[in-house]
Design a protein around this motif. Sequence first.
Motif, PDB file in Angstrom:
ATOM      1  N   ASN A  11       0.827  -1.197   0.000  1.00 45.91           N
ATOM      2  CA  ASN A  11       0.000   0.000   0.000  1.00 45.91           C
ATOM      3  C   ASN A  11       0.861   1.246   0.000  1.00 45.91           C
ATOM      4  N   ARG A  12       1.997   1.145   0.705  1.00 47.19           N
ATOM      5  CA  ARG A  12       2.894   2.284   0.684  1.00 47.19           C
ATOM      6  C   ARG A  12       3.370   2.536  -0.744  1.00 47.19           C
ATOM      7  N   ASN A  13       3.694   1.408  -1.417  1.00 52.12           N
ATOM      8  CA  ASN A  13       4.151   1.546  -2.794  1.00 52.12           C
ATOM      9  C   ASN A  13       3.051   2.127  -3.677  1.00 52.12           C
ATOM     10  N   ASP A  14       1.798   1.833  -3.293  1.00 57.89           N
ATOM     11  CA  ASP A  14       0.695   2.342  -4.096  1.00 57.89           C
ATOM     12  C   ASP A  14       0.676   3.859  -4.109  1.00 57.89           C
ATOM     13  N   ASP A  15       1.334   4.453  -3.103  1.00 57.49           N
ATOM     14  CA  ASP A  15       1.389   5.902  -3.078  1.00 57.49           C
ATOM     15  C   ASP A  15       2.293   6.446  -4.171  1.00 57.49           C
ATOM     16  N   HIS A  16       3.067   5.554  -4.744  1.00 61.16           N
ATOM     17  CA  HIS A  16       3.990   5.969  -5.793  1.00 61.16           C
ATOM     18  C   HIS A  16       3.213   6.513  -6.982  1.00 61.16           C
ATOM     19  N   SER A  17       3.873   7.378  -7.721  1.00 62.34           N
ATOM     20  CA  SER A  17       3.161   8.109  -8.755  1.00 62.34           C
ATOM     21  C   SER A  17       2.682   7.236  -9.901  1.00 62.34           C
ATOM     22  N   THR A  18       3.155   6.011  -9.998  1.00 61.61           N
ATOM     23  CA  THR A  18       2.720   5.181 -11.115  1.00 61.61           C
ATOM     24  C   THR A  18       1.535   4.312 -10.726  1.00 61.61           C
ATOM     25  N   ALA A  19       0.936   4.601  -9.608  1.00 64.52           N
ATOM     26  CA  ALA A  19      -0.089   3.685  -9.094  1.00 64.52           C
ATOM     27  C   ALA A  19      -1.487   4.010  -9.593  1.00 64.52           C
ATOM     28  N   TYR A  20      -1.637   4.918 -10.545  1.00 66.95           N
ATOM     29  CA  TYR A  20      -2.982   5.338 -10.944  1.00 66.95           C
ATOM     30  C   TYR A  20      -3.147   5.236 -12.455  1.00 66.95           C
ATOM     31  N   PRO A  21      -3.108   4.014 -12.970  1.00 71.05           N
ATOM     32  CA  PRO A  21      -3.151   3.870 -14.423  1.00 71.05           C
ATOM     33  C   PRO A  21      -4.509   4.203 -15.025  1.00 71.05           C
ATOM     34  N   SER A  22      -5.562   4.150 -14.234  1.00 75.98           N
ATOM     35  CA  SER A  22      -6.876   4.421 -14.806  1.00 75.98           C
ATOM     36  C   SER A  22      -7.761   5.062 -13.746  1.00 75.98           C
ATOM     37  N   MET A  23      -8.910   5.469 -14.190  1.00 77.01           N
ATOM     38  CA  MET A  23      -9.811   6.177 -13.270  1.00 77.01           C
ATOM     39  C   MET A  23     -10.291   5.232 -12.172  1.00 77.01           C
ATOM     40  N   ALA A  24     -10.276   5.709 -10.952  1.00 79.07           N
ATOM     41  CA  ALA A  24     -10.847   4.931  -9.848  1.00 79.07           C
ATOM     42  C   ALA A  24     -12.364   5.143  -9.877  1.00 79.07           C
ATOM     43  N   SER A  25     -13.067   4.491  -8.975  1.00 75.87           N
ATOM     44  CA  SER A  25     -14.514   4.698  -8.934  1.00 75.87           C
ATOM     45  C   SER A  25     -14.784   6.156  -8.538  1.00 75.87           C
ATOM     46  N   PHE A  44      -2.422  15.691 -19.022  1.00 77.02           N
ATOM     47  CA  PHE A  44      -3.006  14.404 -19.398  1.00 77.02           C
ATOM     48  C   PHE A  44      -1.998  13.268 -19.308  1.00 77.02           C
ATOM     49  N   ASN A  45      -0.734  13.572 -19.450  1.00 80.08           N
ATOM     50  CA  ASN A  45       0.258  12.490 -19.376  1.00 80.08           C
ATOM     51  C   ASN A  45       0.852  12.354 -17.973  1.00 80.08           C
ATOM     52  N   SER A  46       0.280  13.055 -17.030  1.00 82.17           N
ATOM     53  CA  SER A  46       0.802  12.950 -15.664  1.00 82.17           C
ATOM     54  C   SER A  46       0.386  11.625 -15.039  1.00 82.17           C
ATOM     55  N   ALA A  47       1.326  11.029 -14.315  1.00 81.95           N
ATOM     56  CA  ALA A  47       0.999   9.784 -13.600  1.00 81.95           C
ATOM     57  C   ALA A  47      -0.015  10.047 -12.491  1.00 81.95           C
ATOM     58  N   GLN A  48      -0.215  11.306 -12.165  1.00 86.21           N
ATOM     59  CA  GLN A  48      -1.158  11.665 -11.093  1.00 86.21           C
ATOM     60  C   GLN A  48      -2.560  11.941 -11.631  1.00 86.21           C
ATOM     61  N   PHE A  49      -2.737  11.808 -12.935  1.00 81.35           N
ATOM     62  CA  PHE A  49      -3.982  12.258 -13.543  1.00 81.35           C
ATOM     63  C   PHE A  49      -5.212  11.591 -12.925  1.00 81.35           C
ATOM     64  N   TRP A  50      -5.043  10.351 -12.487  1.00 82.93           N
ATOM     65  CA  TRP A  50      -6.189   9.643 -11.882  1.00 82.93           C
ATOM     66  C   TRP A  50      -5.995   9.435 -10.382  1.00 82.93           C
ATOM     67  N   ASN A  51      -5.078  10.156  -9.790  1.00 82.59           N
ATOM     68  CA  ASN A  51      -4.832   9.967  -8.351  1.00 82.59           C
ATOM     69  C   ASN A  51      -6.045  10.443  -7.550  1.00 82.59           C
ATOM     70  N   PRO A  52      -6.786   9.532  -6.951  1.00 88.05           N
ATOM     71  CA  PRO A  52      -8.018   9.950  -6.262  1.00 88.05           C
ATOM     72  C   PRO A  52      -7.765  10.710  -4.971  1.00 88.05           C
ATOM     73  N   LYS A  53      -6.493  10.746  -4.549  1.00 90.77           N
ATOM     74  CA  LYS A  53      -6.211  11.457  -3.298  1.00 90.77           C
ATOM     75  C   LYS A  53      -6.050  12.971  -3.513  1.00 90.77           C
ATOM     76  N   VAL A  54      -5.869  13.369  -4.756  1.00 91.00           N
ATOM     77  CA  VAL A  54      -5.569  14.784  -5.006  1.00 91.00           C
ATOM     78  C   VAL A  54      -6.753  15.672  -4.630  1.00 91.00           C
ATOM     79  N   ARG A  55      -6.453  16.712  -3.885  1.00 93.44           N
ATOM     80  CA  ARG A  55      -7.443  17.746  -3.548  1.00 93.44           C
ATOM     81  C   ARG A  55      -6.742  19.092  -3.695  1.00 93.44           C
ATOM     82  N   GLY A  56      -7.140  19.871  -4.665  1.00 92.39           N
ATOM     83  CA  GLY A  56      -6.472  21.144  -4.939  1.00 92.39           C
ATOM     84  C   GLY A  56      -7.380  22.336  -4.652  1.00 92.39           C
TER      85      GLY A  56
END
Lengths: 191, 335
Positions: free
Chosen positions: B122-136, B196-208
């Motif tokens: 799960n810690r590794n999931d925090d890595h920037s490559t962990a969001y290949p597609s849209m989460a729910s 669009f090419n950011s590895a964070q594009f689908w990161n569901p944790k992002v709150r800006g």
Amino acid sequence: MTSDEALMLEFQSGSRAAFEELFARYRKPLYGFFGRRLNNPERAEDLAQETFLAVIRAASRYEPRASVRTYLYGIALKLLAAERRKFLTSSTFGQSASEPKTDGTPECVLWVRQAMEKLDAQEREILMLREYEQLSYSEIAELLRIPVNTVRSRLFRSRLALKSYLESEAKTNPALRASAGQPHPGKRGMQ
Amino acid sequence: MSTNRHPIEQEELMAYLDGELPLDRARETSSHVELCPECQTLAADFRGVSQELMAWEVESPEVGIPSEINVALGERLQKREAAKISSPRFHNRVLTSRWVWAGALAIVCVAVGLKLTLTSRNRNDDHSTAYPSMASIEQYLMPDRNAEIAMARSAAPEAISSDARILVLGWRGYETAIEGKNGFVCVVERSWTSPFNSAQFWNPKVRGPVCFNPAAARSILPLTIKRTEMVLGGLSKAQMIDSIKVGFDNKELPTPEPGAMCYMMSRAGYLNDAVGHYVPHLMFYFPPTDKSSWGADLPDSPVTLNPQFQGGPEPITEFVIPVSKWSDGTAAPVM
């Protein structure tokens, strides 16, 4: 969100819902994996299915030492190798049981494929695993059984080669170049 | 790019862009790139290559679980069920033996091992490559509407945000939670306002959290709303990019109005896995503008050009200026 690994363990314990969730998460990525490497939509669909069938058959042997993602792409790479062995004549990148289907393919996609073909096979694979499957360096290293530093250096070489190719094409065929480049979108905020 | 002038190798710069450098090295690289036009060019080249590759999308047919898989799944689950039914006798015998204790111990060890492995994973999931597609979609929504309102307001000092219109994200897009009086609009942006090419594009944790001034509320906020609608509408990235370009070509999307700016001074935000809540800053928007006109990215200049807008479908130049305090008046860390 339940992690892939937890879902896999639930599936091992007999949960159909856990498998269905994994299927939902990875069907499209796996289809894309095969689609780009074989350029044959029917075979891509078949092999994506084969990957899930292999997961079902070998579920009891899965150990959470590896991430599910790496596990799935590991299976996919083996299936891909077997597919390519079946069609020895398709040693050229992008070919499979049938010729590449280009009807209706946007020019910019054909151009990217053409650029990728120029790369060394292993460098191309590393680049694709990084760009399209979005695997980390260590995941790619694990899958291809090479050191992480090798992944990094080959990725670097392939990106430079691609850049150089794209630039030379841009000079010789500016119209094509213009159609291929998706601009880099912006972001409000330092994200 | 020699290491005499550059403290980082080209390969390291690439790894930095991939989110593959350790945090301390990433910070050093980030600081250097901000000041080094040569490295900025190389970084733009790397991003450009990735962007080119994005053109190759593979559209997967929409299908449910195929019958072959359903059959295999059914067979496996049946076998497993049968094995469970036949196991009690064996289980009873085992229970009476001393091996039960060894077995129990082994199970505990395995459970602990699994937990450690999963925790590590799960810690590794925090890595920037962990969001290949849209989460729910639920993952991107904030279940507590009041918490989202408070976070949106935290983007700017209270004197500004208390009278601002507040938007919150719902299932169909942003909706007004509170009407405003001063023309400012505060909103918590999600990951899809990243490149669009950011590895964070689908990161569901992002709150800006961001508060747009009136000019930006009219000319920049519509882009956030547009992207959000497209994401919730299930469009692919390529479709979104095309739609944005068409929107600007048809003048359905506005260009930045004079004076458009926003506040991002929240300490509650989470901008991406690499920087967390980052530092408080202000951002200023213009139609494509030479960064030298603002002295951006020059030595000791506090102004930075946000390179993520360069060459994007949105014809915008954006300058960023860090500020010293969070919106609540407390001191911020020095960059």
